[in-house]
Design a protein around this motif. Structure first.
Motif, PDB file in Angstrom:
ATOM      1  N   LEU A  23       0.808  -1.124  -0.075  1.00 34.13           N
ATOM      2  CA  LEU A  23       0.029   0.093  -0.259  1.00 34.13           C
ATOM      3  C   LEU A  23       1.119   1.193   0.015  1.00 34.13           C
ATOM      4  O   LEU A  23       0.484   2.356   0.540  1.00 34.13           O
ATOM      5  CB  LEU A  23      -0.707  -0.148   1.265  1.00 34.13           C
ATOM      6  N   ASP A  24       1.913   1.069  -0.356  1.00 40.93           N
ATOM      7  CA  ASP A  24       2.880   2.318  -0.520  1.00 40.93           C
ATOM      8  C   ASP A  24       2.444   3.441  -1.422  1.00 40.93           C
ATOM      9  O   ASP A  24       2.777   4.491  -1.286  1.00 40.93           O
ATOM     10  CB  ASP A  24       4.254   2.075  -0.792  1.00 40.93           C
ATOM     11  N   GLU A  25       1.927   3.090  -2.615  1.00 47.91           N
ATOM     12  CA  GLU A  25       1.410   3.771  -3.651  1.00 47.91           C
ATOM     13  C   GLU A  25       0.055   3.170  -4.225  1.00 47.91           C
ATOM     14  O   GLU A  25      -0.002   2.149  -4.313  1.00 47.91           O
ATOM     15  CB  GLU A  25       2.296   3.623  -4.759  1.00 47.91           C
ATOM     16  N   THR A  26      -0.966   4.237  -4.289  1.00 47.87           N
ATOM     17  CA  THR A  26      -2.271   4.043  -4.691  1.00 47.87           C
ATOM     18  C   THR A  26      -2.832   4.849  -5.545  1.00 47.87           C
ATOM     19  O   THR A  26      -2.395   6.098  -5.626  1.00 47.87           O
ATOM     20  CB  THR A  26      -3.277   4.208  -3.082  1.00 47.87           C
ATOM     21  N   TYR A  27      -3.356   4.506  -6.553  1.00 55.83           N
ATOM     22  CA  TYR A  27      -3.886   5.416  -7.825  1.00 55.83           C
ATOM     23  C   TYR A  27      -5.030   5.303  -7.755  1.00 55.83           C
ATOM     24  O   TYR A  27      -5.693   4.376  -7.555  1.00 55.83           O
ATOM     25  CB  TYR A  27      -3.007   4.877  -9.065  1.00 55.83           C
ATOM     26  N   SER A  36      -3.272   9.939 -10.563  1.00 58.11           N
ATOM     27  CA  SER A  36      -2.517  10.686  -9.711  1.00 58.11           C
ATOM     28  C   SER A  36      -2.329  10.100  -8.446  1.00 58.11           C
ATOM     29  O   SER A  36      -3.089   9.171  -7.908  1.00 58.11           O
ATOM     30  CB  SER A  36      -3.351  12.023  -9.596  1.00 58.11           C
ATOM     31  N   LYS A  37      -1.087  10.131  -7.827  1.00 61.95           N
ATOM     32  CA  LYS A  37      -0.848   9.619  -6.516  1.00 61.95           C
ATOM     33  C   LYS A  37      -1.662  10.122  -5.381  1.00 61.95           C
ATOM     34  O   LYS A  37      -1.755  11.416  -5.404  1.00 61.95           O
ATOM     35  CB  LYS A  37       0.814   9.661  -6.309  1.00 61.95           C
ATOM     36  N   ILE A  38      -1.839   9.274  -4.524  1.00 64.60           N
ATOM     37  CA  ILE A  38      -2.439   9.779  -3.116  1.00 64.60           C
ATOM     38  C   ILE A  38      -1.490   9.507  -1.987  1.00 64.60           C
ATOM     39  O   ILE A  38      -0.853   8.384  -2.011  1.00 64.60           O
ATOM     40  CB  ILE A  38      -3.838   9.067  -2.837  1.00 64.60           C
TER      41      ILE A  38
END
Length: 124
Positions: A23-27, A36-38
């Protein structure tokens, strides 16, 4: 009946402990927002990597209260952050019912505080 809930909680914790979710990066993909990154808070990452999701959900009661219900009950102040982080580490019961929350003694106080700060940020 309590034993059934406890066994259900243990089974859920066991199943979620082996999750490979990163879950380090979510789109977000939508018509207005294109990939876009959150930013995900440290507390949210810690919760995702822990066994919390076996008993808690962001907005629905599972075995324990939802994070939103907790946020609505407690103000985001130092007193409550210290109290709730202590409850996470030591465990306890009686506030949300008779089923006890297990202790998470392996968590550091700072990690527990990060988790609590994230939870309290969900207040509606």
């Amino acid at each position: 009946m309590k034993i059934k809930y406890l066994l259900l909680a243990v089974a859920m914790i066991g199943l979620t402990a082996f999750s490979n979710a990163n879950l380090d990066e979510t789109y977000i993909n939508s018509s207005k927002i294109k990939s876009s990154k959150i930013q995900i808070s440290d507390g949210e990452k810690l919760i995702a990597k822990s066994d919390c999701i076996g008993c808690h959900n962001k907005d629905k009661k599972v075995v324990g209260p939802s994070y939103v219900d907790i946020a609505n009950k407690y103000a985001a102040n130092d007193k409550n952050i210290n109290y709730l982080s202590g409850k996470i580490i030591k465990g306890g019961s009686g506030v949300w019912g008779t089923l006890p929350m297990g202790a998470h003694a392996s968590l550091t106080k700072d990690d527990a505080k990060s988790m609590v700060k994230y939870i309290l940020s969900l207040k509606k």
